[in-house]
Design a protein around this motif. Sequence first.
Motif, short mmCIF file in Angstrom:
data_model
loop_
_atom_site.label_atom_id
_atom_site.label_comp_id
_atom_site.label_asym_id
_atom_site.label_seq_id
_atom_site.Cartn_x
_atom_site.Cartn_y
_atom_site.Cartn_z
N ARG A 135 58.25 9.61 17.69
CA ARG A 135 59.54 10.24 17.44
C ARG A 135 60.66 9.20 17.39
O ARG A 135 61.68 9.41 16.73
CB ARG A 135 59.83 11.31 18.50
CG ARG A 135 59.02 12.59 18.31
CD ARG A 135 59.53 13.72 19.19
NE ARG A 135 59.25 13.47 20.59
CZ ARG A 135 58.12 13.82 21.21
NH1 ARG A 135 57.16 14.41 20.53
NH2 ARG A 135 57.95 13.57 22.49
N ARG A 136 60.47 8.10 18.10
CA ARG A 136 61.49 7.04 18.06
C ARG A 136 61.56 6.41 16.67
O ARG A 136 62.63 6.07 16.18
CB ARG A 136 61.16 5.98 19.12
CG ARG A 136 62.37 5.28 19.73
CD ARG A 136 61.93 4.38 20.87
NE ARG A 136 63.05 3.78 21.58
CZ ARG A 136 63.64 4.28 22.65
NH1 ARG A 136 63.22 5.43 23.14
NH2 ARG A 136 64.64 3.64 23.24
N VAL A 137 60.41 6.27 16.02
CA VAL A 137 60.41 5.76 14.64
C VAL A 137 61.03 6.78 13.71
O VAL A 137 61.80 6.43 12.80
CB VAL A 137 58.98 5.45 14.16
CG1 VAL A 137 59.02 4.67 12.86
CG2 VAL A 137 58.20 4.69 15.20
N GLU A 138 60.71 8.05 13.92
CA GLU A 138 61.27 9.09 13.06
C GLU A 138 62.80 9.09 13.13
O GLU A 138 63.48 9.28 12.10
CB GLU A 138 60.71 10.45 13.46
CG GLU A 138 59.22 10.59 13.16
CD GLU A 138 58.61 11.85 13.74
OE1 GLU A 138 59.33 12.56 14.49
OE2 GLU A 138 57.43 12.12 13.48
N ARG A 139 63.34 8.87 14.31
CA ARG A 139 64.80 8.79 14.45
C ARG A 139 65.35 7.63 13.63
O ARG A 139 66.34 7.77 12.91
CB ARG A 139 65.20 8.62 15.93
CG ARG A 139 65.03 9.87 16.77
CD ARG A 139 65.21 9.55 18.25
NE ARG A 139 66.47 8.88 18.55
CZ ARG A 139 66.70 8.18 19.66
NH1 ARG A 139 65.74 8.04 20.56
NH2 ARG A 139 67.88 7.64 19.87
N LEU A 140 64.70 6.47 13.74
CA LEU A 140 65.16 5.30 13.00
C LEU A 140 65.07 5.55 11.50
O LEU A 140 66.02 5.22 10.75
CB LEU A 140 64.33 4.09 13.39
CG LEU A 140 64.66 2.79 12.64
CD1 LEU A 140 66.07 2.31 12.98
CD2 LEU A 140 63.64 1.70 12.97
N LEU A 141 63.97 6.10 11.03
CA LEU A 141 63.82 6.36 9.60
C LEU A 141 64.89 7.30 9.08
O LEU A 141 65.45 7.09 7.99
CB LEU A 141 62.43 6.94 9.32
CG LEU A 141 61.23 6.05 9.60
CD1 LEU A 141 59.94 6.83 9.36
CD2 LEU A 141 61.27 4.79 8.75
N ALA A 142 65.17 8.33 9.83
CA ALA A 142 66.20 9.29 9.41
C ALA A 142 67.56 8.63 9.33
O ALA A 142 68.32 8.83 8.37
CB ALA A 142 66.22 10.48 10.38
#
Length: 335
Positions: A135-142
């Motif tokens: 989820r930490r990567v998903e936040r960065l990608l968004a």
Amino acid sequence: MAKPLRKLGFLTIGLFDEADPRRGHQSTLDMIGLGERLGLDSAWLRHRHLQFGISSPVAVLAAASQITDHIHLGTAVTPLGWENPLRLAEDLSTVDVLSGGRLNPGVSVGSPMHYDDVKGTLYPDTADVEDFTYRRVERLLAIVGGERVTGFRGTEGFEEFSDHVQPHSPGLRDRMWYGGAGLRSAEWAGEHRMNFLTSSVVRAEDGLSDFAELQRRHITAFRDRHPEGRVSQGLVVIPTDSADAGQRARYAEYAAKRLPRTRAPQGPGRLLFSPDYVGTSAQLAERLAEHAAYQEIDEVAFALPFSFEHADYVQILTDMAERLGPALGWRPARR
């Protein structure tokens, strides 16, 4: 049979002397400049937190962006457990703009190394609730992709405010990479339309202990989910064509000392390490052509050994560009 190599790059951790850190950082910048002059496609930096290696690759790459024009610049990888995704997105976007769209950020997840020792300083108020999952990567990608990070946009007094990170670099999201050692990481990266970095370390899974076959399976799983995605392989590869006798002896000794760890999975994570590849470009090309995972890729960022001298790196990079690359079917895009 391996396809001709399309992109050739290198990876370094940028070691330095604690008493003279500038010299080591300058050596890294000099190597990136040399890589560009040799026509290499990319230069990648690896994080080393609380060690005597580059702790802030993004800052070093900002400097590199101002002394180069063409070579792509990447992180392999940034461990997101140490980062705030919003602040990191600002830094990445800024460097991408400065570089003219040449930044390739690679990231990974998981708890920071030695977390129990550092969490009181890193996250003094939130250590027990920090989310170190995908989820930490998903936040960065968004955030990198331009999604809103605040409900306020407009003018306050004489200042204008945006509701998404500035500067916004529209092509950066497509140049985000995930560094993974396991099958699930490869699948996840493909499912989330990232590119995939695979290195000289994989996780022994499904009872397998053949490094090349495990790495090949990861690449296949990624491509099944993201056929257009890029894959880069990061083995330690040391050409010796122009090395002197002393260098060849040191390189061979370095690889021999690290060879025992490749014979069986290591530690509770069952990590399997690739042997280092040392030899003439003709010998290396022959060995790589037989590597099951190398046969599946057309892009590499060969890792430089940790503790060599600057002159050694110059020799290795020069042979890599002028001898090994052509032996693998690669041609420099620019010289």
